[in-house]
Design a protein around this motif. Structure first.
Motif, mmCIF file in Angstrom:
data_model
loop_
_atom_site.group_PDB
_atom_site.id
_atom_site.type_symbol
_atom_site.label_atom_id
_atom_site.label_comp_id
_atom_site.label_asym_id
_atom_site.label_seq_id
_atom_site.Cartn_x
_atom_site.Cartn_y
_atom_site.Cartn_z
ATOM 1 N N HIS A 28 -4.518 3.016 -16.408
ATOM 2 C CA HIS A 28 -4.411 4.363 -15.864
ATOM 3 C C HIS A 28 -3.191 4.559 -14.954
ATOM 4 N N ILE A 29 -2.549 3.475 -14.502
ATOM 5 C CA ILE A 29 -1.326 3.621 -13.707
ATOM 6 C C ILE A 29 -0.130 3.584 -14.651
ATOM 7 N N ILE A 30 0.697 4.638 -14.634
ATOM 8 C CA ILE A 30 1.828 4.701 -15.556
ATOM 9 C C ILE A 30 3.178 4.574 -14.854
ATOM 10 N N ASP A 31 3.202 4.728 -13.538
ATOM 11 C CA ASP A 31 4.482 4.593 -12.839
ATOM 12 C C ASP A 31 4.245 4.354 -11.342
ATOM 13 N N VAL A 32 5.155 3.592 -10.740
ATOM 14 C CA VAL A 32 5.164 3.388 -9.291
ATOM 15 C C VAL A 32 6.378 4.136 -8.760
ATOM 16 N N LEU A 33 6.136 5.269 -8.139
ATOM 17 C CA LEU A 33 7.222 6.151 -7.719
ATOM 18 C C LEU A 33 7.893 5.671 -6.433
ATOM 19 N N GLU A 34 7.125 5.080 -5.565
ATOM 20 C CA GLU A 34 7.675 4.605 -4.291
ATOM 21 C C GLU A 34 6.832 3.429 -3.805
ATOM 22 N N LEU A 35 7.515 2.366 -3.415
ATOM 23 C CA LEU A 35 6.810 1.163 -2.974
ATOM 24 C C LEU A 35 7.322 0.756 -1.593
ATOM 25 N N THR A 36 6.408 0.621 -0.657
ATOM 26 C CA THR A 36 6.749 0.189 0.698
ATOM 27 C C THR A 36 5.944 -1.057 1.033
ATOM 28 N N THR A 37 6.629 -2.103 1.453
ATOM 29 C CA THR A 37 5.946 -3.334 1.873
ATOM 30 C C THR A 37 6.375 -3.653 3.304
ATOM 31 N N LEU A 38 5.494 -4.305 4.041
ATOM 32 C CA LEU A 38 5.779 -4.626 5.434
ATOM 33 C C LEU A 38 5.142 -5.966 5.792
ATOM 34 N N ILE A 39 5.958 -6.875 6.313
ATOM 35 C CA ILE A 39 5.442 -8.151 6.823
ATOM 36 C C ILE A 39 4.917 -7.897 8.227
ATOM 37 N N GLN A 40 3.615 -8.037 8.406
ATOM 38 C CA GLN A 40 3.001 -7.808 9.708
ATOM 39 C C GLN A 40 2.785 -9.112 10.473
ATOM 40 N N GLY A 41 2.830 -10.227 9.775
ATOM 41 C CA GLY A 41 2.659 -11.535 10.380
ATOM 42 C C GLY A 41 2.999 -12.591 9.350
ATOM 43 N N PRO A 42 3.043 -13.872 9.738
ATOM 44 C CA PRO A 42 3.376 -14.939 8.792
ATOM 45 C C PRO A 42 2.473 -14.977 7.571
ATOM 46 N N ALA A 43 1.236 -14.540 7.703
ATOM 47 C CA ALA A 43 0.300 -14.540 6.577
ATOM 48 C C ALA A 43 -0.351 -13.182 6.436
ATOM 49 N N GLU A 44 0.423 -12.133 6.656
ATOM 50 C CA GLU A 44 -0.154 -10.791 6.644
ATOM 51 C C GLU A 44 0.869 -9.782 6.124
ATOM 52 N N MET A 68 1.349 -5.819 4.264
ATOM 53 C CA MET A 68 0.771 -4.519 3.934
ATOM 54 C C MET A 68 1.578 -3.898 2.804
ATOM 55 N N ILE A 69 0.871 -3.265 1.855
ATOM 56 C CA ILE A 69 1.516 -2.594 0.722
ATOM 57 C C ILE A 69 1.070 -1.140 0.695
ATOM 58 N N ALA A 70 2.025 -0.242 0.582
ATOM 59 C CA ALA A 70 1.732 1.181 0.407
ATOM 60 C C ALA A 70 2.600 1.693 -0.744
ATOM 61 N N ALA A 71 1.995 2.494 -1.630
ATOM 62 C CA ALA A 71 2.750 2.951 -2.805
ATOM 63 C C ALA A 71 2.302 4.342 -3.241
ATOM 64 N N LYS A 72 3.281 5.129 -3.685
ATOM 65 C CA LYS A 72 2.990 6.385 -4.375
ATOM 66 C C LYS A 72 2.921 6.075 -5.862
ATOM 67 N N VAL A 73 1.754 6.348 -6.457
ATOM 68 C CA VAL A 73 1.487 5.924 -7.829
ATOM 69 C C VAL A 73 1.163 7.125 -8.708
ATOM 70 N N ASP A 74 1.762 7.129 -9.906
ATOM 71 C CA ASP A 74 1.488 8.183 -10.882
ATOM 72 C C ASP A 74 0.436 7.680 -11.869
ATOM 73 N N PHE A 75 -0.691 8.413 -11.971
ATOM 74 C CA PHE A 75 -1.761 8.062 -12.893
ATOM 75 C C PHE A 75 -1.663 8.913 -14.154
ATOM 76 N N ARG A 76 -2.302 8.446 -15.217
ATOM 77 C CA ARG A 76 -2.341 9.224 -16.463
ATOM 78 C C ARG A 76 -2.971 10.582 -16.187
#
Length: 322
Positions: A247-263, A265-273
């Motif tokens: 159901h996911i056909i495209d990732v329009l925007e992807l943001t990743t953030l290192i919050q710690g050595p083992a942490e 976070m992922i945030a993304a704008k996703v286009d669904f069918r």
């Protein structure tokens, strides 16, 4: 890629404790030897070890406070505290070690000094070299193990690792070994020439070395405090993983953030069918999060924003037709 593994904190804590214990004993021995011999380079090395000990105490504080779980006031957790305290440790290295060493070196060059028997200083330098070498070996072993696990070159991993506590120990212990050799060179120069200028030059070089270490550590922690994404290759793999979800056909925007050595976070704008139902979109989001966590254990938070693709946004209905 950072790993989500409690053993990493345990390894880092052990590495820092080894370095702290070694530096505490070394600082006292260097101070005594510096007073007895009258060597400014030895006193600079004592200040160097004191600064390193203070640094390790701050790093232990960072490790302890960053383990606190997320709460209502800090919903994203306390992992960022590690970088705050590590930044303060870099400042301590600069103020406590570099400034004193440079001042003492300049004072020796301008005023001169009477250097006594250097035998005790040589003995202390030799013992300190062994202890610092053991501490460095412990830190390098941890970094090398992480680098091999990620199939990354040792140097590149050390430059980019989000575990700045271990990075600090590696750099400080490396600088400590170099500083010990500079101090020994200064003492030897004075013995051979009878001129204390060599001791002053050694002290200045030790100060310059500490300035460099403080700058590298400060810059690394500043990048992580400001916000640093995961490596480019990992971002590409995250995008691929999202696109593999039904159901996911495209990732329009992807943001990743290192919050710690083992942490991470992922945030993304996703286009669904377009034909996907609300229920299918909901389960696709759940599946995407499960797949990302399974492939990348460091991923702690995943936020997906269903967003129409470019073509659909161009044909967006106006308010009157809604």
């Amino acid at each position: 890629m950072p790993r989500n593994d409690s053993s990493q904190n345990g390894e880092s804590t052990f590495t820092v404790i080894v370095a702290a214990v070694a530096n505490l004993g070394i600082a006292a021995a260097k101070a005594v030897a510096g007073v007895v011999s009258g060597s400014s380079a030895m006193l600079s090395e004592a200040a160097h070890s004191v600064a390193d000990t203070v640094t390790e105490v701050m790093l232990l504080t960072a490790l302890k406070r960053s383990e606190k779980p997320a709460d209502e006031d800090h919903p994203l957790g306390y992992a960022g505290e590690r970088y705050v305290w590590a930044m303060l440790a870099a400042v301590a290295t600069f103020v406590g070690g570099a400034v004193f060493s440079i001042y003492d070196g300049i004072h020796t060059l301008v005023q001169g000094e009477e250097v006594g028997d250097p035998l005790l200083s040589y003995i202390v330098l030799g013992v300190a070299f062994v202890l610092e070498g053991f501490s460095l070996r412990t830190a390098v072993r941890q970094v090398k193990g992480e680098a091999e696990r990620l199939k990354a070159p040792f140097g590149r991993y050390l430059r980019r690792t989000p575990d700045t506590t271990v990075k600090a120990v590696v750099l400080e212990d490396s600088a400590a070994l170099a500083g010990l050799m500079l101090a020994a060179g200064g003492l030897l120069g004075v013995e051979l020439t009878g001129d204390s200028v060599w001791d002053g030059i050694a002290s200045l070089l030790i100060g310059a070395l500490l300035v460099y270490v403080a700058w590298v550590l400060g810059r690394s922690n500043a990048e992580l405090l400001i916000g640093r994404p995961v490596p480019r290759r990992m971002r590409e793999e995250i995008r691929e993983e999202l696109l593999s979800v039904p159901h996911i056909i495209d990732v329009l925007e992807l943001t990743t953030l290192i919050q710690g050595p083992a942490e991470v976070m992922i945030a993304a704008k996703v286009d669904f069918r377009d034909v996907s139902s609300a229920e299918q979109v909901e389960w696709a989001c759940e599946e995407a999060e499960e797949q990302l966590r399974e492939r990348f254990p460091a991923v702690r938070r995943v936020y997906l924003d269903p967003t129409p693709g470019l073509g659909r946004r161009q044909s967006r209905p106006d308010a009157s037709s809604r």
